[in-house]
Design a protein around this motif. Structure first.
Motif, short mmCIF file in Angstrom:
data_model
loop_
_atom_site.label_atom_id
_atom_site.label_comp_id
_atom_site.label_asym_id
_atom_site.label_seq_id
_atom_site.Cartn_x
_atom_site.Cartn_y
_atom_site.Cartn_z
N LYS A 119 28.51 3.10 15.92
CA LYS A 119 28.06 3.27 17.38
C LYS A 119 27.46 5.08 17.15
CE LYS A 119 28.35 -0.93 18.33
NZ LYS A 119 27.55 -2.03 17.60
N ASP A 168 27.69 -9.50 2.07
CA ASP A 168 29.17 -9.17 1.74
C ASP A 168 29.19 -7.24 1.89
OD1 ASP A 168 29.81 -11.09 0.59
OD2 ASP A 168 29.81 -10.42 -1.32
N VAL A 185 30.15 -6.63 5.40
CA VAL A 185 31.15 -7.04 6.52
C VAL A 185 31.40 -5.37 5.89
CG1 VAL A 185 33.01 -8.07 5.48
CG2 VAL A 185 31.04 -9.59 5.25
N THR A 186 31.06 -4.56 4.27
CA THR A 186 32.44 -3.78 4.43
C THR A 186 31.63 -1.88 4.68
OG1 THR A 186 29.88 -3.09 2.87
CG2 THR A 186 32.11 -4.74 1.59
N LEU A 187 30.46 -2.52 4.93
CA LEU A 187 29.71 -1.45 6.24
C LEU A 187 30.60 -1.75 8.11
CD1 LEU A 187 26.97 -0.86 5.04
CD2 LEU A 187 28.62 1.10 5.26
N SER A 188 31.23 -2.74 8.00
CA SER A 188 32.21 -3.27 9.17
C SER A 188 31.33 -4.00 10.53
CB SER A 188 33.53 -1.98 10.23
OG SER A 188 32.76 -1.27 9.69
N VAL A 189 29.99 -4.36 10.04
CA VAL A 189 29.22 -4.70 11.04
C VAL A 189 29.42 -6.54 10.48
CG1 VAL A 189 26.76 -5.73 11.42
CG2 VAL A 189 27.82 -3.62 11.26
N GLN A 236 25.86 0.61 13.03
CA GLN A 236 26.13 0.21 13.21
C GLN A 236 27.54 -0.17 13.75
OE1 GLN A 236 24.04 -1.54 14.85
NE2 GLN A 236 22.31 -1.38 14.10
N GLY A 237 28.54 0.45 12.47
CA GLY A 237 29.44 -0.05 12.83
C GLY A 237 30.17 1.31 13.66
N MET A 276 32.18 0.59 -0.44
CA MET A 276 31.58 0.01 -1.42
C MET A 276 30.84 0.31 -2.63
SD MET A 276 32.82 -3.86 -3.06
CE MET A 276 32.05 -4.13 -4.08
N TYR A 316 25.36 -9.54 13.84
CA TYR A 316 24.37 -9.71 13.42
C TYR A 316 22.89 -9.90 12.70
CZ TYR A 316 21.80 -5.30 11.20
OH TYR A 316 20.83 -4.53 10.16
N LEU A 329 39.11 -7.01 -0.09
CA LEU A 329 38.20 -6.58 0.71
C LEU A 329 38.14 -7.58 1.88
CD1 LEU A 329 34.78 -4.97 -1.50
CD2 LEU A 329 36.00 -3.89 0.86
N PHE A 363 23.24 3.33 8.08
CA PHE A 363 24.10 2.22 9.05
C PHE A 363 25.52 2.02 9.55
CE2 PHE A 363 25.14 -2.34 8.44
CZ PHE A 363 23.56 -3.15 9.18
N GLY A 364 26.41 2.19 8.73
CA GLY A 364 27.64 1.66 8.75
C GLY A 364 27.71 3.20 10.06
N LEU A 389 36.24 -10.18 1.22
CA LEU A 389 35.50 -11.20 1.21
C LEU A 389 35.57 -12.93 0.38
CD1 LEU A 389 32.95 -8.53 0.09
CD2 LEU A 389 33.45 -8.95 2.19
N PHE A 448 23.06 -6.90 19.14
CA PHE A 448 22.16 -6.28 18.98
C PHE A 448 20.64 -6.66 19.72
CE2 PHE A 448 25.82 -6.97 16.31
CZ PHE A 448 25.89 -5.47 15.53
N ASP A 460 37.80 -5.84 11.14
CA ASP A 460 36.56 -4.92 11.08
C ASP A 460 36.70 -3.23 11.84
OD1 ASP A 460 34.89 -7.45 11.34
OD2 ASP A 460 34.62 -7.19 13.17
N MET A 493 38.42 -2.70 8.28
CA MET A 493 37.22 -2.46 7.16
C MET A 493 36.37 -0.68 7.01
SD MET A 493 35.70 -4.64 5.26
CE MET A 493 36.41 -6.25 4.12
N LYS A 494 36.74 -0.20 8.35
CA LYS A 494 36.19 1.09 8.46
C LYS A 494 36.64 2.14 7.93
CE LYS A 494 34.33 1.03 13.06
NZ LYS A 494 34.82 0.45 14.84
#
Lengths: 263, 277
Positions: free
Chosen positions: A115, B149, B152-156, A112-113, A89, B161, A55, A108-109, A57, B59, A81, A84-85
């Motif tokens: 838009k 974490d 990050v995995t949700l591409s933010v 924010q991710g 997880m 943020y 990932l 959320f994804g 991280l 944001f 980024d 990551m789309k």
């Protein structure tokens, strides 16, 4: 055609140590498109670190992580980024954002991710909440702290699949759940992954979960993959370590007192 | 005889004595390296966080919420601090100045001390306790429960943020708080001066206006902006790098408040030196 034949996830010789502790000592693993791979191994064997290396991280000390044949370790922040789309997880503890209501967690994804407009994202979020077997109307506007552990796991699953990712990671999806809820989550995972046609990578030490979810199994021990094969061969692996692990025996080649290797 | 034979039977002794300086050097070197490493990590973090404040995506909703959290909700604390500081300042300086027959300077001393020094520093310290701690605890808990974490995995990007909104809000809100604190502090001095020490109302206000220059207030506001940045940055840094579990979050919160408070006092001196020398 090279793109079609390149595996979805390809790890080669991943090494990572924290201080003098060697956690990963050359992990090689290949997961093909549409496959459900489960990594098994005891606590502290390096499962979670492997997942976090894929990932991004955690940055491994050496080795290569390829997603769709593309090396990911030297990606710049923006390219990462983008990559990551492709990922979704499910975290071990759920990792829901406790400052927002359930539907916003799931959406959320999207918001924010990607838009997406909030109203549209809410509609999709409600669908996903229904898909994991929760009553969207009653749950959507509650906060994560108001739900039980099993419900939180379901919401977390809904969040992981909301963006229709190509690869989904599951970090010990059944830990801390009662056997019935664990089975429900396993079923949901199988259904959701099949539904999306996604590639799945799960880490767990729950053998019931392995038999339900996995196409392929890899066993990690002392920072190395020591066995990998289809789930059907798990019982006749011919590997003493695997045998001991899947039968849960206290005696065998795996010594519970063995800690980390040191440099 | 016993002790003699004991000494001679341990020939390693001289080697161990030689080892002692090496051990001391090791410990000193280790802690210096550790210190430099944390300064380096902090600088990288602050640099990266600041860069993200100016790069889209932004944001605005979250930033607005931080404006309210950091600015509006700190108002009572800062207001009370400023009020009583101004009052006690008038009282104390009056007692001192009567000894030189210089009671007339009370209004000026209150105005200058509050605007240049006390409002920014005390507001900074109060906000470090209130906002710095809550930022560190919130972000630290998010770190411990893997919510960062998950971002990050949700591409933010968590820097954009979580951290950028807090840095922006801290830097912009503290000067505003201090400006209000200036007014309340001077008013506190006025209350004590007029109702307790017997100054005439018009006189007190006139003396305040006479002595106060634009630069006094502006320097205080610039200090406040720096302090606000320090408080937010320390809260974010320690929260973001929080250790595991409840204890990790507790330690992060303590570090955030202590380091912010000390940095505020250090930068207060540096900025005063820059402005007025």
């Amino acid at each position: 055609m090279s793109k079609a034949t390149s595996p979805k996830i390809e790890l080669s010789d991943i090494k990572k140590s924290f201080g003098s502790k060697i956690v990963l000592d050359g992990v090689d693993l290949t997961v093909n498109k549409g496959e459900s791979m489960v990594i098994i191994g005891g606590s502290g064997s390096g499962k979670s670190v492997t997942l976090k290396c894929i990932l991004g991280l955690i940055h491994p000390d050496s080795g290569s992580v390829k997603i769709d044949g593309q090396e990911t370790l030297d990606l710049r922040a923006q390219e990462r980024d983008q990559m990551m789309k492709k990922f979704g997880m499910l975290f071990q503890g759920g990792a829901l954002f406790d400052s927002m209501p359930i539907w916003e967690n799931v959406a959320f994804g999207l918001i924010q991710g990607q838009k997406m407009e909030r109203g549209q994202a809410r509609t999709i979020a409600l669908q996903k909440i229904e898909q994991v077997g929760l009553a969207a109307k009653t749950v959507a506007d509650l906060y994560p702290a108001e739900l039980s552990g099993g419900m939180q796991k379901r919401v977390s699953l809904a969040r992981a699949i909301a963006t229709s990712p190509e690869i989904i990671f599951f970090d010990e999806p059944t830990t801390g759940l009662d056997p019935i809820m664990a089975d429900v989550i396993n079923e949901l995972i199988v259904d959701c992954v099949k539904d999306l046609g996604a590639t799945a990578l799960t880490i767990t030490h729950d053998m019931a979960s392995v038999r339900k979810i996995a196409d392929h199994v890899a066993m990690i021990y002392e920072g190395k993959i020591i066995w990998t094969g289809p789930v059907a061969e798990l019982d006749n692996s011919g590997n003493d370590y695997v045998d001991q692990f899947i039968r849960g025996r206290g005696t065998g080649p795996i010594n519970k007192h063995a800690g980390f290797k040191t440099v | 005889m016993v002790t003699m034979s004991h000494i001679s039977s341990t020939p390693l002794k001289s080697g161990q004595i030689l080892n002692l300086p090496r051990l001391i050097c090791q410990i000193v070197g280790h802690s210096i390296l550790g210190f430099l490493r944390s300064i380096g990590a902090l600088s990288l973090f602050v640099g990266r966080a600041t860069a993200h404040c100016f790069m889209p995506p932004f944001f605005p909703r979250l930033t607005l919420r931080q404006f309210i959290d950091i600015g509006y909700y700190s108002l009572p604390v800062v207001g009370m601090t400023a009020l009583f500081t101004g009052m006690v300042l008038a009282l104390q300086s009056y007692t001192g100045f009567t000894r030189f027959n210089a009671e007339g300077a009370v209004a000026g001393v209150v105005a200058l001390s509050v605007t240049r020094e006390l409002a920014p520093v005390l507001a900074g310290l109060m906000v470090a306790g209130r906002v710095g701690a809550s930022i560190a605890a919130e972000i630290g808990t998010m770190r411990v429960t893997e919510q960062i974490d998950a971002l990050v995995t949700l591409s933010v990007n968590p820097f954009k943020y979580l951290i950028a909104p807090r840095l922006i809000a801290g830097t912009l809100m503290l000067p505003l708080l201090v400006l209000i604190g200036d007014i309340i502090g001077i008013y506190g001095g006025y209350i004590v001066g007029v109702y307790n020490l017997g100054f005439s109302s018009g006189n007190y206000i006139e003396q305040t206006w006479d002595i106060l220059e634009r630069m006094d207030v502006i320097s205080g506001l610039i200090k406040a902006a720096v302090f606000g940045f320090i408080v937010s940055a320390m809260g974010c840094y320690h929260g973001f790098n929080s250790g595991r579990g409840a204890q990790g979050v507790g330690t992060a919160t303590t570090y955030a408040v202590v380091s912010a408070s000390i940095l505020i006092l250090v930068f207060n001196y540096i900025l005063t030196e820059v402005f007025f020398s």
